[in-house]
Design a protein around this motif. Structure first.
Motif, PDB file in Angstrom:
ATOM      1  N   ARG A   1      -5.636  -0.311  -6.550  1.00  0.00           N
ATOM      2  CA  ARG A   1      -6.636  -0.223  -6.852  1.00  0.00           C
ATOM      3  C   ARG A   1      -7.402  -2.278  -6.840  1.00  0.00           C
ATOM      4  N   GLN A   2      -6.238  -3.087  -7.457  1.00  0.00           N
ATOM      5  CA  GLN A   2      -6.859  -4.116  -7.011  1.00  0.00           C
ATOM      6  C   GLN A   2      -7.509  -4.750  -5.420  1.00  0.00           C
ATOM      7  N   THR A   3      -6.795  -3.471  -4.714  1.00  0.00           N
ATOM      8  CA  THR A   3      -6.576  -4.239  -3.003  1.00  0.00           C
ATOM      9  C   THR A   3      -8.205  -3.480  -2.811  1.00  0.00           C
ATOM     10  N   VAL A   4      -8.045  -2.571  -3.660  1.00  0.00           N
ATOM     11  CA  VAL A   4      -9.659  -1.907  -2.834  1.00  0.00           C
ATOM     12  C   VAL A   4     -10.693  -2.235  -4.001  1.00  0.00           C
ATOM     13  N   ASN A   5     -10.436  -2.582  -4.531  1.00  0.00           N
ATOM     14  CA  ASN A   5     -11.988  -3.110  -5.624  1.00  0.00           C
ATOM     15  C   ASN A   5     -12.252  -4.515  -4.755  1.00  0.00           C
ATOM     16  N   GLN A   6     -11.612  -4.999  -4.277  1.00  0.00           N
ATOM     17  CA  GLN A   6     -11.552  -6.172  -3.135  1.00  0.00           C
ATOM     18  C   GLN A   6     -12.386  -5.923  -2.477  1.00  0.00           C
TER      19      GLN A   6
ATOM     20  N   LYS B   1       3.368  -0.001 -10.524  1.00  0.00           N
ATOM     21  CA  LYS B   1       3.451  -1.643  -9.411  1.00  0.00           C
ATOM     22  C   LYS B   1       2.490  -1.637  -8.350  1.00  0.00           C
ATOM     23  N   LEU B   2       3.200  -0.790  -7.522  1.00  0.00           N
ATOM     24  CA  LEU B   2       2.110  -0.099  -6.389  1.00  0.00           C
ATOM     25  C   LEU B   2       0.809   0.303  -7.136  1.00  0.00           C
ATOM     26  N   LYS B   3       0.344   1.240  -7.953  1.00  0.00           N
ATOM     27  CA  LYS B   3      -0.838   1.872  -8.561  1.00  0.00           C
ATOM     28  C   LYS B   3      -1.759   0.722  -8.512  1.00  0.00           C
TER      29      LYS B   3
ATOM     30  N   TYR C   1       0.425   7.110  -3.915  1.00  0.00           N
ATOM     31  CA  TYR C   1      -0.764   7.655  -2.907  1.00  0.00           C
ATOM     32  C   TYR C   1      -1.386   6.347  -2.480  1.00  0.00           C
ATOM     33  N   VAL C   2      -1.554   6.347  -0.927  1.00  0.00           N
ATOM     34  CA  VAL C   2      -1.461   5.419  -0.121  1.00  0.00           C
ATOM     35  C   VAL C   2      -2.923   5.282  -0.078  1.00  0.00           C
ATOM     36  N   PRO C   3      -3.867   4.022   0.079  1.00  0.00           N
ATOM     37  CA  PRO C   3      -5.836   4.687   0.437  1.00  0.00           C
ATOM     38  C   PRO C   3      -5.660   4.185   1.857  1.00  0.00           C
ATOM     39  N   PHE C   4      -6.192   5.086   3.161  1.00  0.00           N
ATOM     40  CA  PHE C   4      -6.202   4.384   3.881  1.00  0.00           C
ATOM     41  C   PHE C   4      -7.820   5.044   3.913  1.00  0.00           C
ATOM     42  N   PHE C   5      -8.969   4.030   4.759  1.00  0.00           N
ATOM     43  CA  PHE C   5     -10.017   4.024   4.270  1.00  0.00           C
ATOM     44  C   PHE C   5     -10.170   4.957   5.646  1.00  0.00           C
ATOM     45  N   ALA C   6     -11.521   5.276   5.429  1.00  0.00           N
ATOM     46  CA  ALA C   6     -12.077   6.628   6.255  1.00  0.00           C
ATOM     47  C   ALA C   6     -12.410   5.928   7.577  1.00  0.00           C
ATOM     48  N   ASN C   7     -12.725   4.959   7.922  1.00  0.00           N
ATOM     49  CA  ASN C   7     -12.961   4.347   9.219  1.00  0.00           C
ATOM     50  C   ASN C   7     -12.479   3.894   9.899  1.00  0.00           C
ATOM     51  N   ILE C   8     -10.948   3.655   9.797  1.00  0.00           N
ATOM     52  CA  ILE C   8      -9.742   2.386  10.442  1.00  0.00           C
ATOM     53  C   ILE C   8      -9.722   3.254  12.166  1.00  0.00           C
ATOM     54  N   THR C   9      -9.391   2.466  12.672  1.00  0.00           N
ATOM     55  CA  THR C   9      -9.323   3.162  14.128  1.00  0.00           C
ATOM     56  C   THR C   9      -7.785   3.623  13.910  1.00  0.00           C
TER      57      THR C   9
ATOM     58  N   THR D   1     -10.774  -3.232   7.365  1.00  0.00           N
ATOM     59  CA  THR D   1     -10.476  -1.717   6.607  1.00  0.00           C
ATOM     60  C   THR D   1      -9.315  -1.146   7.298  1.00  0.00           C
ATOM     61  N   THR D   2      -9.302  -1.281   8.527  1.00  0.00           N
ATOM     62  CA  THR D   2      -8.012  -1.052   9.010  1.00  0.00           C
ATOM     63  C   THR D   2      -6.949  -2.105   8.155  1.00  0.00           C
ATOM     64  N   LYS D   3      -7.136  -3.160   8.910  1.00  0.00           N
ATOM     65  CA  LYS D   3      -5.986  -4.662   8.598  1.00  0.00           C
ATOM     66  C   LYS D   3      -5.976  -4.100   7.549  1.00  0.00           C
ATOM     67  N   LYS D   4      -6.747  -3.935   6.327  1.00  0.00           N
ATOM     68  CA  LYS D   4      -5.916  -3.846   4.600  1.00  0.00           C
ATOM     69  C   LYS D   4      -5.080  -2.317   4.434  1.00  0.00           C
ATOM     70  N   SER D   5      -5.506  -1.350   5.101  1.00  0.00           N
ATOM     71  CA  SER D   5      -5.073  -0.056   4.619  1.00  0.00           C
ATOM     72  C   SER D   5      -3.578  -0.221   5.653  1.00  0.00           C
ATOM     73  N   ILE D   6      -3.301  -0.848   6.140  1.00  0.00           N
ATOM     74  CA  ILE D   6      -2.046  -0.793   6.982  1.00  0.00           C
ATOM     75  C   ILE D   6      -1.681  -1.663   6.378  1.00  0.00           C
ATOM     76  N   GLU D   7      -1.924  -3.267   5.402  1.00  0.00           N
ATOM     77  CA  GLU D   7      -1.538  -3.363   5.115  1.00  0.00           C
ATOM     78  C   GLU D   7      -0.806  -2.865   4.007  1.00  0.00           C
ATOM     79  N   MET D   8      -1.663  -1.885   3.149  1.00  0.00           N
ATOM     80  CA  MET D   8      -1.171  -1.480   1.720  1.00  0.00           C
ATOM     81  C   MET D   8       0.283  -0.420   2.068  1.00  0.00           C
ATOM     82  N   ALA D   9      -0.031   0.447   2.744  1.00  0.00           N
ATOM     83  CA  ALA D   9       0.511   1.282   3.194  1.00  0.00           C
ATOM     84  C   ALA D   9       2.248   0.598   3.636  1.00  0.00           C
TER      85      ALA D   9
END
Length: 469
Positions: free
Chosen positions: A407-412, A401-403, A347-355, A429-437
Motif C-alpha cells: 500500500r505504501q509503495t502504490v501510494n508513492q 508486512k507485505l500488505k 495480493y500483489v499489485p500489478f499496474f494495468a499498463n505493465i509490459t 509501473t512495470t519496474k515497480k510491479s515486478i519489484e513488489m512481486a
C-alpha cells in the motif's frame, strides 16, 4: 490428470460510491483443483490470431483483427483449454470469467446446453481483447451466446472506469446483465443471483432480446406478475443452501451487518446490497481470503467437527488464484493477484499498463517447482497446514508486512505518476510491479525455509530426551 475443469468460485463486485477510495472493484477466487498452477501473462496488442478453436470443446469463432493488449491468468497447460479467467485490457476494461452456476431442468428441457458453444475456457480470450467498455463486453458475449450457444451456466464480471456489471447465462442461449449501483455491492457464489429484471430500465439492465417470449411460450415463470431471473432459471435445492448461500450470507454479514439477513441457508438473500461502511481494497481481499472466521463454521476454528465442515468456505485448498481488478483509480488501474490459496497467499499489485510479468509468474507445471510463483505460495500453505497453531502467526506476520508495504509503495507510485510522461509511467509501473512481486516471492521463500527448519522438531516421533543422557 485433470480432464474437465469444474470451477466453483466466489465473486464480489463493488460500486465506486460504495468503496473507500472511489474505485470500482470486481474480484473472484478461481477454484477448481488444489494442485493445478496458473500463470500470469501480458498479451501484446495484435498478438492473437483471427481464428479461435477451443481445445476444451471445439468451439470455433472468427476474431476481429488487432486484438488489444490485456493481462490474463491462463492454465499452465493449454491441453484442456486456455482458461485465461481475468484481466484488464489497454482500454481500461476489466473482465473476470466465470462464476459457475446451474440452470434448472424446466429451462434445460426447453433450451438445452450446446455441446460446442462458448464456455468459461474461451470467454476472456474472445471477449476482453475486443471491447472498449463493460457494456460492449456484455453485448459481444451476449451475441455470441445467442448465436453459438453455451454448454455451461455462468456468471461473468465486467467493469470499466465508470461502472461495474454482472452478467449471467442460463440454458443454452439466454442471458441477462445488471449494473451494480454505484452505492452498492454484490457477492455471488455458484448460483444464479440476479433477481427482478426491469425491462424498461436500459441504463441498469441488459438481456437477450427474446428472453421474455421464451419464458412465456414455455410457461417457465412461477410468478407471472414479476420476472425474477433467479427464480425462473436458477436452482433452489439443498446443495444451494449448504454449498452456496452461506458464502453470500457471510459477505453480507461482513459488509452490511445492520441490515443483512442472519440466515446462512436462506434462498431469499438479496443480490444487491448497500454497505454499512465504505469498502476498502483490504476488505475485499479479506472477504476473498475468508473461511467463516468468528463463526462456528470456520474449518480451522474451534467449533464442533460437524459444524466446522457444514458449509463450503470462501477460501479453500482448491483456489488456483484470486484476483481483484481495481478500476477508476486516480492514476492507473491495478490487477491485484494472489497465486494459490488466497487465505495463505498475498495480493500483489500489478499496474494495468505493465509490459511484462515476472518470470516466476510465467512458470509452473503440475508438479512442484521452486522457480514457480504459484508453487512458492502453495508451499507455504502446505507447510502452515501441517502445524496451524505454531505456524499461522508467522504467516500472519509476513502477510501484514507485505500488505502495508504494498500500500505504501502504490501510494508513492501514484504520486510519481502524476508528473510522468506516458512512457515514463509504463517504465515505472512495470519496474515497480515486478519489484513488489519479487519481494513477495523472497519473503515467502524465506518463510518456507524457516517453516521447514522449525518442522524438524515437531515430528510425532519426537520425545523429551533425558538431560542426563
Amino acid at each position: 490428470m485433470l480432464t474437465k475443469k469444474y470451477s466453483a468460485c466466489t465473486s464480489i463486485l463493488v460500486g465506486k460510491k460504495a468503496s473507500l477510495d472511489g474505485s470500482i472493484m470486481i474480484g473472484r477466487n478461481e477454484d477448481a483443483k488444489s494442485a493445478w498452477p496458473k500463470h500470469f501473462v501480458i498479451h501484446q496488442h495484435g498478438e492473437l490470431t483471427t481464428k479461435f478453436v477451443s481445445k476444451d470443446n471445439g468451439f470455433t469463432i472468427q476474431l476481429p483483427k488487432n486484438s488489444a493488449k490485456y493481462s490474463a491468468t491462463p492454465e499452465w497447460t493449454d491441453k484442456f483449454g486456455l482458461f485465461e479467467e481475468d484481466g484488464i485490457n489497454e482500454f481500461n476494461v476489466a473482465m473476470s470469467a466465470t462464476e459457475s452456476a446451474y440452470t434448472n431442468n424446466n429451462v434445460l428441457a426447453a433450451d438445452p446446453l450446446v455441446k460446442d458453444g462458448i464456455n468459461e475456457e474461451a470467454m476472456i480470450t474472445v471477449i476482453l481483447p475486443f471491447i472498449r467498455t463493460a457494456r460492449e463486453g456484455i453485448i459481444r458475449l451476449g451475441s455470441i451466446i445467442a448465436q453459438y450457444g453455451t454448454n455451461e451456466t455462468n456468471g461473468i464480471l465486467f467493469a470499466d472506469n465508470d461502472e461495474a456489471w454482472y452478467m449471467e447465462t442460463a440454458g443454452g442461449h439466454y442471458w441477462v446483465a445488471q449494473r451494480i449501483p454505484d452505492n452498492s455491492y454484490a457477492v455471488v457464489s455458484n448460483q444464479l443471483s440476479i433477481q427482478e429484471i426491469d425491462f424498461t430500465d436500459k441504463n441498469n439492465f441488459m438481456y437477450h432480446a427474446g428472453i421474455q417470449t421464451f419464458v412465456s411460450e414455455n410457461k417457465l415463470n412461477p410468478s407471472p406478475n414479476t420476472f425474477n431471473f433467479r427464480q425462473i432459471f436458477g436452482t433452489h435445492d439443498r446443495s444451494d443452501a449448504v454449498y452456496n448461500t452461506p458464502r453470500v450470507w457471510f459477505g453480507q454479514q461482513k459488509f452490511s451487518p445492520r441490515t443483512a439477513l442472519d440466515e446462512p441457508e436462506s434462498m431469499d438473500l438479496p443480490f444487491i446490497m448497500q454497505p454499512d461502511q465504505l469498502i476498502s481494497i483490504e476488505a475485499v481481499q479479506s472477504y476473498l481470503s475468508s473461511h467463516f472466521e468468528g463463526t462456528p463454521f470456520d474449518p480451522i476454528g474451534t467449533g464442533a467437527s460437524a459444524t466446522k465442515h457444514k458449509y463450503r468456505p470462501i477460501s479453500l485448498a482448491k483456489t488456483q488464484e484470486s484476483h481483484i481488478l481495481q478500476m477508476n483509480r486516480p492514476t492507473i488501474d491495478i490487477h491485484w493477484l494472489a497465486m494459490g490459496v488466497s487465505a495463505q497467499s498475498i495480493y500483489v499489485p500489478f499496474f494495468a499498463n505493465i509490459t511484462t510479468t515476472p518470470k516466476p509468474y510465467q512458470r509452473g507445471k503440475a508438479t512442484y517447482s521452486p522457480q514457480s510463483a504459484y508453487w512458492t505460495f502453495k508451499l507455504v500453505g502446505v507447510l502452515v497446514d501441517s502445524h496451524l497453531r505454531e505456524f499461522m502467526p508467522l504467516l500472519d506476520e509476513i502477510q501484514n508486512k507485505l500488505k502495508l508495504g504494498f500500500r505504501q509503495t502504490v501510494n508513492q507510485i501514484d504520486q510519481d505518476l502524476l508528473t510522468s510522461t506516458a512512457e515514463q509511467q509504463t517504465n515505472l509501473t512495470t519496474k515497480k510491479s515486478i519489484e513488489m512481486a519479487n519481494l513477495a516471492l523472497t519473503e515467502y521463500r524465506n518463510l518456507s525455509t524457516k517453516l521447514i527448519t522449525l518442522s524438524t522438531d515437531l515430528s510425532l516421533l519426537n520425545f523429551k530426551t533425558d538431560d542426563n543422557l
